[in-house]
Motif scaffolding. Structure first.
Motif, mmCIF file in Angstrom:
data_model
loop_
_atom_site.group_PDB
_atom_site.id
_atom_site.type_symbol
_atom_site.label_atom_id
_atom_site.label_comp_id
_atom_site.label_asym_id
_atom_site.label_seq_id
_atom_site.Cartn_x
_atom_site.Cartn_y
_atom_site.Cartn_z
ATOM 1 N N LYS A 1 -5.050 -4.041 -5.428
ATOM 2 C CA LYS A 1 -5.047 -2.973 -4.443
ATOM 3 C C LYS A 1 -6.309 -2.978 -3.577
ATOM 4 O O LYS A 1 -6.301 -2.515 -2.468
ATOM 5 C CB LYS A 1 -4.921 -1.617 -5.128
ATOM 6 C CG LYS A 1 -3.669 -1.456 -5.923
ATOM 7 C CD LYS A 1 -2.466 -1.554 -5.020
ATOM 8 C CE LYS A 1 -1.199 -1.621 -5.813
ATOM 9 N NZ LYS A 1 -1.217 -2.664 -6.825
ATOM 10 N N GLN B 1 1.218 3.985 -2.995
ATOM 11 C CA GLN B 1 0.783 5.340 -2.705
ATOM 12 C C GLN B 1 1.896 6.348 -2.978
ATOM 13 O O GLN B 1 1.672 7.381 -3.627
ATOM 14 C CB GLN B 1 0.373 5.375 -1.236
ATOM 15 C CG GLN B 1 -0.012 6.725 -0.708
ATOM 16 C CD GLN B 1 -0.380 6.637 0.753
ATOM 17 O OE1 GLN B 1 -0.797 5.583 1.230
ATOM 18 N NE2 GLN B 1 -0.236 7.711 1.478
ATOM 19 N N LEU C 1 -2.854 5.127 5.244
ATOM 20 C CA LEU C 1 -3.333 3.772 4.975
ATOM 21 C C LEU C 1 -2.300 2.735 5.343
ATOM 22 O O LEU C 1 -2.608 1.596 5.633
ATOM 23 C CB LEU C 1 -3.603 3.606 3.477
ATOM 24 C CG LEU C 1 -4.864 4.130 2.849
ATOM 25 C CD1 LEU C 1 -6.012 3.340 3.322
ATOM 26 C CD2 LEU C 1 -5.083 5.573 3.102
ATOM 27 N N ASP D 1 -11.169 -3.160 0.098
ATOM 28 C CA ASP D 1 -12.368 -2.667 0.720
ATOM 29 C C ASP D 1 -13.535 -3.493 0.258
ATOM 30 O O ASP D 1 -13.912 -3.471 -0.897
ATOM 31 C CB ASP D 1 -12.557 -1.198 0.331
ATOM 32 C CG ASP D 1 -13.296 -0.482 1.401
ATOM 33 O OD1 ASP D 1 -14.522 -0.528 1.329
ATOM 34 O OD2 ASP D 1 -12.645 0.062 2.310
ATOM 35 N N ARG E 1 0.826 -1.202 0.000
ATOM 36 C CA ARG E 1 0.000 0.000 0.000
ATOM 37 C C ARG E 1 0.860 1.250 0.000
ATOM 38 O O ARG E 1 0.643 2.168 -0.785
ATOM 39 C CB ARG E 1 -0.837 0.045 1.276
ATOM 40 C CG ARG E 1 -2.103 -0.713 1.232
ATOM 41 C CD ARG E 1 -2.814 -0.403 2.516
ATOM 42 N NE ARG E 1 -4.056 -1.119 2.627
ATOM 43 C CZ ARG E 1 -4.920 -0.892 3.612
ATOM 44 N NH1 ARG E 1 -4.636 0.000 4.525
ATOM 45 N NH2 ARG E 1 -6.035 -1.551 3.657
ATOM 46 N N ARG F 1 -10.347 6.024 2.210
ATOM 47 C CA ARG F 1 -10.360 4.620 1.801
ATOM 48 C C ARG F 1 -9.353 4.467 0.662
ATOM 49 O O ARG F 1 -8.996 5.443 0.013
ATOM 50 C CB ARG F 1 -11.754 4.258 1.309
ATOM 51 C CG ARG F 1 -12.255 2.939 1.799
ATOM 52 C CD ARG F 1 -13.701 2.789 1.459
ATOM 53 N NE ARG F 1 -13.917 3.143 0.062
ATOM 54 C CZ ARG F 1 -15.023 3.700 -0.385
ATOM 55 N NH1 ARG F 1 -16.000 3.985 0.446
ATOM 56 N NH2 ARG F 1 -15.166 3.977 -1.660
ATOM 57 N N TYR F 2 -8.904 3.220 0.423
ATOM 58 C CA TYR F 2 -7.806 3.061 -0.526
ATOM 59 C C TYR F 2 -8.175 3.500 -1.937
ATOM 60 O O TYR F 2 -7.407 4.177 -2.614
ATOM 61 C CB TYR F 2 -7.311 1.608 -0.556
ATOM 62 C CG TYR F 2 -5.940 1.541 -1.109
ATOM 63 C CD1 TYR F 2 -4.856 1.689 -0.267
ATOM 64 C CD2 TYR F 2 -5.702 1.423 -2.466
ATOM 65 C CE1 TYR F 2 -3.578 1.695 -0.745
ATOM 66 C CE2 TYR F 2 -4.432 1.430 -2.961
ATOM 67 C CZ TYR F 2 -3.375 1.561 -2.098
ATOM 68 O OH TYR F 2 -2.112 1.583 -2.581
#
Lengths: 407, 226
Positions: free
Chosen positions: A392, A166, A236, A395, A162, A321-322
């Motif tokens: 990725k 990012q 995150l 969620d 993550r 959120r991602y």
């Protein structure tokens, strides 16, 4: 042009000594400010949450960080059995060193005369200047990535994947807003960038890049930097509910302390970089007294304001959120910063060009936005999930949402 | 002793820098070939990139040094690591068995030829018609400005062509990466794209540093539900 006056003459032992002293002073100052920053952050957040915060060690608990540091030093140093020992030991250093190196290019004051030499109050002023920032922030990805991978455990790995995705995504937006600054300055050197921001419009407004470039690159840069630092609301990486502790779950003792140090060092360095790029660096009015002290004071005040801003944001905003994070980076920040860069370029050529382009962008952008929203309304049930987002995606809600849309 | 070393370093900074950087480059290159673990190889590659960047700086090519770090160390090798970590190719490979017959002697011969070629090029003015020189061509304009002028005037067409090529490559990669199965929806008579059904529901196989010694054992590849 972009040349440090210290190296213009013959390089003697004195010059080398000045450089060594500059590096040492910068390093110690950064370490001390990290100590203060951690205390400051805990104190401000506890004030905002209506509690007391650290108040035992020293006056107002100011020595709390020192106590924590000493405690971390004497804790047992664990290396997980399934870890890759070489990378596990290397990773903390790979995060700390870039954090410090970024600070070295920041001008913290004017020039001073020491022992017959003219020295700039910044550790180094390389001709590539701000490209060095981009290089170091792209190297910083390694620390996070290797820490998560080498731990030999699931949650750190997910955290590091993550984090590195990012950081890589937001580097583009960051680079484009830096490019706008470079375009208006005409030089990559940080000293030149600061010097070009001296003076004022009509004697009132400072000629800082935040005003000269319009506020857009500044906002984009601040958002991208926050994501790059993995600070809230973009943390995150260490979402405790999902990932235990993030990429440094398996770390303990001094290695964990190094990650912690790197995080706060990066926050301070990046605040200083924001001040350099957009707020004139050490530029400010001289209010009497010795002339060399005011630039340093102005620099410290501006950087401190940004540090407070980061703490405030952390206390006030919920975590993204991602998929929202990736959407913000790729679909909003990068297109806007690209368009703004073109606009700044056109303004450099001629004002007429610039305003025509601005109107074209405004009309084109709103037409595009309308088209996209109509398209979304029409086939909201057609969800295409690429492999990229599938890796990725973490969620469950968005995946369920897409399934509902199918029916 | 130490002061004399420092004085020597001040007197001949170029030589000392070159020796240090060359040692870094060679150590990194050796590490790429010699490490058993692909991640360690990638890290050694980063080390080589840094050594080369130092050499560029020593030659006064600061812009190239920055680009070297940003592009190669910061982007290319990071992608290597992404692939190694996500696709799980970090298994120990057997290098003792040669895949091609006579691989080793042929490799040595090729290496000697390449080295001879480099030495020959360094000695002669054959490659570009000018002897290799260090430092900027003039002191009036700095290197970055020179490169910018050259790229946006003399070499504008190749530069733009490269940019277009890169855009095409990105589009192609995105297109190839989309795995979308179009199914026919009977009720609404429209084509609905749904994600390809997967055995493990949205599972991605991710391998960690945890590789056991017996690489036939497949249990060290962990399937994690994201």
């Amino acid at each position: 042009m972009g040349q440090d006056p210290l190296f213009l003459g013959h390089i003697s032992l004195g010059v080398v000594l000045i450089v060594v002293v500059k590096v040492l002073v910068a390093f110690v100052a950064l370490l001390v400010s990290v100590l203060l920053m951690i205390w400051f952050e805990r104190k401000i957040i506890s004030d905002m949450q209506n509690r007391i915060g650290p108040n035992r060690a020293g006056p107002y608990g100011i020595l709390q960080t020192l106590a924590d540091g000493i405690k971390l030093f004497f804790k047992e140093d664990l290396i997980p059995e399934k870890s890759d020992r070489f990378a596990f030991k290397l990773a903390p250093y790979l995060t700390v060193i870039p954090a410090f190196l970024i600070f070295t290019i920041v001008p913290i004051g004017g020039t001073v005369h020491i022992f017959g030499h003219v020295a700039q109050l910044q550790v180094a002023d390389p001709p590539i200047g701000i490209l060095f920032l981009l290089a170091m922030s792209s190297v910083a990805v390694y620390g996070t990535m290797l820490a998560g991978w080498s731990s030999g455990s699931k949650y750190p790995l997910l955290g590091s994947v993550r984090a590195s995705a990012q950081m890589v995504s937001y580097e583009a937006a960051m680079g484009l807003s830096v490019a706008a600054v470079v375009l208006i300055t005409g030089s990559l050197g940080t000293r030149d960038i600061v010097n070009s921001q001296m003076g004022s419009f009509f004697g009132i407004f400072p000629k800082w890049n935040i005003i000269r470039l319009g506020i857009v690159p500044f906002v984009i840069f601040v958002i991208a930097i926050t994501a790059e630092l993995n600070r809230p609301p973009f943390d995150l990486t260490e979402a405790e509910q999902e990932l235990v502790g993030g990429f440094h779950t398996e770390y303990s003792s001094i290695r964990f302390a190094l990650f912690f140090l790197a995080e706060f060092m990066n926050t301070i360095s990046m605040s200083a970089v924001i001040v350099t790029l957009f707020l004139g660096g050490p530029d400010g009015p001289n209010l009497g007294g010795p002339a060399w002290i005011w630039p340093i004071l102005w620099f410290l005040i501006k950087t401190g304001a940004f540090l407070f801003f980061y703490v405030w944001v952390r206390a006030a905003l919920p975590r993204l959120r991602y998929d929202q994070l990736m959407d913000l980076g790729w679909k909003i920040l990068i297109p806007i910063s690209l368009a703004w860069l073109l606009l700044v370029g056109a303004m450099q050529v001629s004002k007429v060009y610039g305003f025509v382009l601005f109107v074209v962008f405004l009309i084109g952008g709103s037409v595009l936005y309308r088209a996209v929203s109509i398209g979304r309304d029409n086939d909201s049930d057609v969800e295409t999930i690429t492999t990229f987002t599938r890796i990725k995606f973490n969620d469950e809600t968005s995946i369920e949402g897409s399934n509902e849309g199918d029916n | 002793m130490e002061t004399s070393l420092i004085l020597a370093a001040i007197a001949k900074p170029d030589l000392i820098t070159f020796i240090a950087a060359a040692a870094i480059v060679l150590a990194g290159a050796f590490g790429v070939v010699a490490s058993k673990n692909p991640v360690h190889s990638a890290l050694s590659l980063v080390m080589t990139m840094f050594g080369i960047a130092i050499l560029f700086i020593e030659e006064n090519a600061q812009f190239l040094a920055a680009v070297q770090i940003i592009v190669y160390a910061g982007a290319v090798v990071v992608l290597f690591l992404f692939v190694i970590m996500l696709l799980g190719v970090d298994r120990r490979e057997i290098f003792s068995r040669e895949k091609l017959r006579g691989q080793l002697p042929m490799g040595i011969v090729a290496g000697v030829i390449a080295l001879g070629e480099v030495l020959l090029l360094a000695k002669t003015t054959w490659a570009t018609g000018a002897k290799a020189s260090t430092g900027p061509v003039g002191n009036s304009v700095d290197n970055v400005t020179r490169i910018a002028r050259a790229v946006f005037s003399t070499y504008l067409l190749p530069f733009e062509a490269t940019a277009v090529l890169l855009v095409i490559a990105v589009l192609a990669a995105v297109y190839l990466a989309r795995r979308v199965v179009v199914e026919h929806n009977e009720e609404e008579e429209i084509a609905v794209a749904i994600p390809e059904p997967d055995d493990s529901d949205f599972g991605v196989s991710i391998s960690t540093a945890d590789y056991s010694e017996d690489f036939e054992n497949e249990s060290d590849e962990e399937v994690i539900d994201l």
